[in-house]
Design a protein around this motif. Structure first.
Motif, PDB file in Angstrom:
ATOM      1  N   LEU A 114       0.847  -1.199   0.000  1.00  0.00           N
ATOM      2  CA  LEU A 114       0.000   0.000   0.000  1.00  0.00           C
ATOM      3  C   LEU A 114       0.879   1.244   0.000  1.00  0.00           C
ATOM      4  N   SER A 115       0.919   1.927  -1.124  1.00  0.00           N
ATOM      5  CA  SER A 115       1.772   3.112  -1.233  1.00  0.00           C
ATOM      6  C   SER A 115       1.075   4.376  -0.753  1.00  0.00           C
ATOM      7  N   GLY A 116      -0.255   4.379  -0.817  1.00  0.00           N
ATOM      8  CA  GLY A 116      -1.012   5.588  -0.541  1.00  0.00           C
ATOM      9  C   GLY A 116      -1.513   6.246  -1.809  1.00  0.00           C
ATOM     10  N   GLY A 117      -1.167   5.644  -2.954  1.00  0.00           N
ATOM     11  CA  GLY A 117      -1.574   6.175  -4.238  1.00  0.00           C
ATOM     12  C   GLY A 117      -2.886   5.607  -4.742  1.00  0.00           C
TER      13      GLY A 117
ATOM     14  N   ASP B 176      -3.635   3.551  -7.315  1.00  0.00           N
ATOM     15  CA  ASP B 176      -3.718   2.135  -7.673  1.00  0.00           C
ATOM     16  C   ASP B 176      -3.845   1.225  -6.457  1.00  0.00           C
ATOM     17  N   SER B 177      -2.996   1.421  -5.463  1.00  0.00           N
ATOM     18  CA  SER B 177      -3.021   0.523  -4.301  1.00  0.00           C
ATOM     19  C   SER B 177      -4.264   0.748  -3.451  1.00  0.00           C
ATOM     20  N   ALA B 178      -4.786   1.980  -3.421  1.00  0.00           N
ATOM     21  CA  ALA B 178      -6.039   2.226  -2.706  1.00  0.00           C
ATOM     22  C   ALA B 178      -7.176   1.454  -3.354  1.00  0.00           C
ATOM     23  N   THR B 179      -7.181   1.421  -4.679  1.00  0.00           N
ATOM     24  CA  THR B 179      -8.192   0.657  -5.413  1.00  0.00           C
ATOM     25  C   THR B 179      -8.077  -0.823  -5.087  1.00  0.00           C
ATOM     26  N   LEU B 180      -6.855  -1.324  -4.997  1.00  0.00           N
ATOM     27  CA  LEU B 180      -6.653  -2.740  -4.696  1.00  0.00           C
ATOM     28  C   LEU B 180      -7.116  -3.100  -3.290  1.00  0.00           C
ATOM     29  N   LEU B 181      -6.908  -2.208  -2.333  1.00  0.00           N
ATOM     30  CA  LEU B 181      -7.367  -2.496  -0.977  1.00  0.00           C
ATOM     31  C   LEU B 181      -8.881  -2.631  -0.950  1.00  0.00           C
ATOM     32  N   ALA B 182      -9.566  -1.717  -1.641  1.00  0.00           N
ATOM     33  CA  ALA B 182     -11.030  -1.805  -1.724  1.00  0.00           C
ATOM     34  C   ALA B 182     -11.457  -3.089  -2.422  1.00  0.00           C
ATOM     35  N   LEU B 183     -10.722  -3.479  -3.464  1.00  0.00           N
ATOM     36  CA  LEU B 183     -11.055  -4.701  -4.199  1.00  0.00           C
ATOM     37  C   LEU B 183     -10.844  -5.932  -3.326  1.00  0.00           C
ATOM     38  N   MET B 184      -9.747  -5.966  -2.580  1.00  0.00           N
ATOM     39  CA  MET B 184      -9.478  -7.097  -1.701  1.00  0.00           C
ATOM     40  C   MET B 184     -10.596  -7.290  -0.681  1.00  0.00           C
ATOM     41  N   LYS B 185     -11.030  -6.190  -0.096  1.00  0.00           N
ATOM     42  CA  LYS B 185     -12.120  -6.266   0.881  1.00  0.00           C
ATOM     43  C   LYS B 185     -13.391  -6.795   0.216  1.00  0.00           C
ATOM     44  N   ALA B 186     -13.686  -6.288  -0.974  1.00  0.00           N
ATOM     45  CA  ALA B 186     -14.902  -6.706  -1.669  1.00  0.00           C
ATOM     46  C   ALA B 186     -14.856  -8.177  -2.071  1.00  0.00           C
ATOM     47  N   LEU B 187     -13.661  -8.679  -2.382  1.00  0.00           N
ATOM     48  CA  LEU B 187     -13.517 -10.084  -2.765  1.00  0.00           C
ATOM     49  C   LEU B 187     -13.603 -11.029  -1.579  1.00  0.00           C
ATOM     50  N   GLY B 188     -13.388 -10.480  -0.375  1.00  0.00           N
ATOM     51  CA  GLY B 188     -13.536 -11.316   0.813  1.00  0.00           C
ATOM     52  C   GLY B 188     -12.260 -11.663   1.542  1.00  0.00           C
ATOM     53  N   TYR B 189     -11.148 -11.003   1.210  1.00  0.00           N
ATOM     54  CA  TYR B 189      -9.897 -11.221   1.936  1.00  0.00           C
ATOM     55  C   TYR B 189      -9.889 -10.473   3.261  1.00  0.00           C
ATOM     56  N   THR B 190      -9.037 -10.927   4.165  1.00  0.00           N
ATOM     57  CA  THR B 190      -8.655 -10.143   5.332  1.00  0.00           C
ATOM     58  C   THR B 190      -7.343  -9.467   4.957  1.00  0.00           C
ATOM     59  N   PRO B 191      -7.377  -8.158   4.657  1.00  0.00           N
ATOM     60  CA  PRO B 191      -6.176  -7.501   4.123  1.00  0.00           C
ATOM     61  C   PRO B 191      -5.201  -7.021   5.184  1.00  0.00           C
ATOM     62  N   TYR B 192      -3.953  -7.293   4.947  1.00  0.00           N
ATOM     63  CA  TYR B 192      -2.841  -6.771   5.739  1.00  0.00           C
ATOM     64  C   TYR B 192      -2.068  -5.820   4.824  1.00  0.00           C
ATOM     65  N   ALA B 193      -1.981  -4.568   5.218  1.00  0.00           N
ATOM     66  CA  ALA B 193      -1.366  -3.551   4.361  1.00  0.00           C
ATOM     67  C   ALA B 193       0.069  -3.281   4.787  1.00  0.00           C
ATOM     68  N   LEU B 194       0.972  -3.288   3.815  1.00  0.00           N
ATOM     69  CA  LEU B 194       2.379  -3.031   4.072  1.00  0.00           C
ATOM     70  C   LEU B 194       2.831  -1.800   3.280  1.00  0.00           C
ATOM     71  N   SER B 195       3.291  -0.792   3.996  1.00  0.00           N
ATOM     72  CA  SER B 195       3.854   0.405   3.372  1.00  0.00           C
ATOM     73  C   SER B 195       5.332   0.484   3.739  1.00  0.00           C
ATOM     74  N   VAL B 196       6.106   1.104   2.857  1.00  0.00           N
ATOM     75  CA  VAL B 196       7.549   1.150   3.076  1.00  0.00           C
ATOM     76  C   VAL B 196       8.061   2.581   2.950  1.00  0.00           C
ATOM     77  N   ARG B 197       8.741   3.024   3.973  1.00  0.00           N
ATOM     78  CA  ARG B 197       9.436   4.309   3.936  1.00  0.00           C
ATOM     79  C   ARG B 197      10.832   4.018   3.375  1.00  0.00           C
TER      80      ARG B 197
ATOM     81  N   ASP C 266       1.353   9.138   4.699  1.00  0.00           N
ATOM     82  CA  ASP C 266       0.241   9.690   5.481  1.00  0.00           C
ATOM     83  C   ASP C 266      -1.081   9.260   4.862  1.00  0.00           C
ATOM     84  N   ALA C 267      -1.143   9.314   3.530  1.00  0.00           N
ATOM     85  CA  ALA C 267      -2.346   8.881   2.831  1.00  0.00           C
ATOM     86  C   ALA C 267      -2.595   7.395   3.046  1.00  0.00           C
ATOM     87  N   ALA C 268      -1.529   6.600   3.042  1.00  0.00           N
ATOM     88  CA  ALA C 268      -1.673   5.156   3.243  1.00  0.00           C
ATOM     89  C   ALA C 268      -2.283   4.845   4.599  1.00  0.00           C
TER      90      ALA C 268
END
Length: 250
Positions: free
Chosen positions: A23-26, A28-49, A59-61
């Motif tokens: 999850l970058s905060g951008g 594309d990755s925000a869209t994927l998080l929403a998609l993962m939830k809708a598909l039924g996953y339990t999402p774990y988000a990883l961001s990297v500084r 901050d957005a992430a």
């Protein structure tokens, strides 16, 4: 939900299965998080500084992870500035701000200076480690081979190769050969990604895509990432909610 039918191949083996998302905060990755939830996953988000030019996307992430209910969100430090080699990690290399965004720059045989050497391989390896520790089998990341910047680690062949490596290099891969690396938006235009996200309830005003956003998260409006983002909203026939510096989004 009809919008999910085209993503049936990315559904979890069992509802509630854990999956790790880069999850970058951008956008594309925000869209994927929403998609993962809708598909039924339990999402774990990883961001990297990793030494990127600003912290606004992280901050957005944080906000996006909360909004879409990531089960857990981790931000890890991995300073790629020590290696440099990219306009995103080396202050001596300027971020390009002229010319039109080219949806197929690979045809010109040049990889842009905003490419961070082996970044996706490094970040996906971290995601793989966390995924295996969780007992999961799925990783998601926002690679895109249509409207993208010509990065070699955003191609379908790369995704397939990393998945093969993951199944060779991990205990769960060796024992079960079941690790999946998902890039659901890899063949979508930016406008199609935006339309998908809107259908899933993503508020793109809360995302940051700019290579050189300021501390307030305002986008420059002239880097390639901003150009692609603006073009995406235009082609989708939607108002761009991005806040730009000095009215550069006009």
């Amino acid at each position: 939900m009809d919008v999910l039918q085209q993503f049936a191949n990315f559904a979890p083996k069992k509802k509630g299965d854990p999956a790790v998302l880069l999850l970058s905060g951008g956008l594309d990755s925000a869209t994927l998080l929403a998609l993962m939830k809708a598909l039924g996953y339990t999402p774990y988000a990883l961001s990297v500084r990793y030494g990127q030019r600003h912290s606004s996307e992280l901050d957005a992430a944080v906000n996006i992870a909360k909004i879409f209910g990531a089960h857990r969100h981790e931000i890890i430090d991995l300073d790629l500035r020590r290696f440099g080699g990219s306009a995103l990690t080396d202050s001596l290399i300027d971020v390009p701000t002229n010319g039109q965004a080219n949806p197929h720059p690979e045809l010109e045989g040049e990889i842009p200076v905003t490419y961070v050497p082996a970044r996706n391989t490094v970040l996906l390896s971290c995601a793989l480690s966390w995924m295996e520790a969780l007992g999961g089998k799925d990783i998601f990341f926002g690679a895109n081979a249509v409207d993208y910047s010509g990065y070699p680690d955003c191609r379908p062949a790369y995704v397939k190769a990393f998945e093969a490596m993951a199944n060779l290099a991990t205990r769960i891969g060796v024992e079960e050969h079941s690790i999946r690396v998902h890039a659901p938006i890899i063949d979508l235009h930016k406008s199609e990604i935006i339309q998908l996200g809107v259908a899933l309830g993503v508020d793109y005003a809360k995302t940051v895509s700019c290579y050189q956003a300021n501390a307030a998260g305002q986008a420059c409006g002239v880097c390639e990432s901003c150009r692609l983002r603006k073009l995406g909203f235009s082609e989708a026939g939607m108002i761009d909610p991005t806040i730009y510096q000095d009215n550069s989004g006009a």
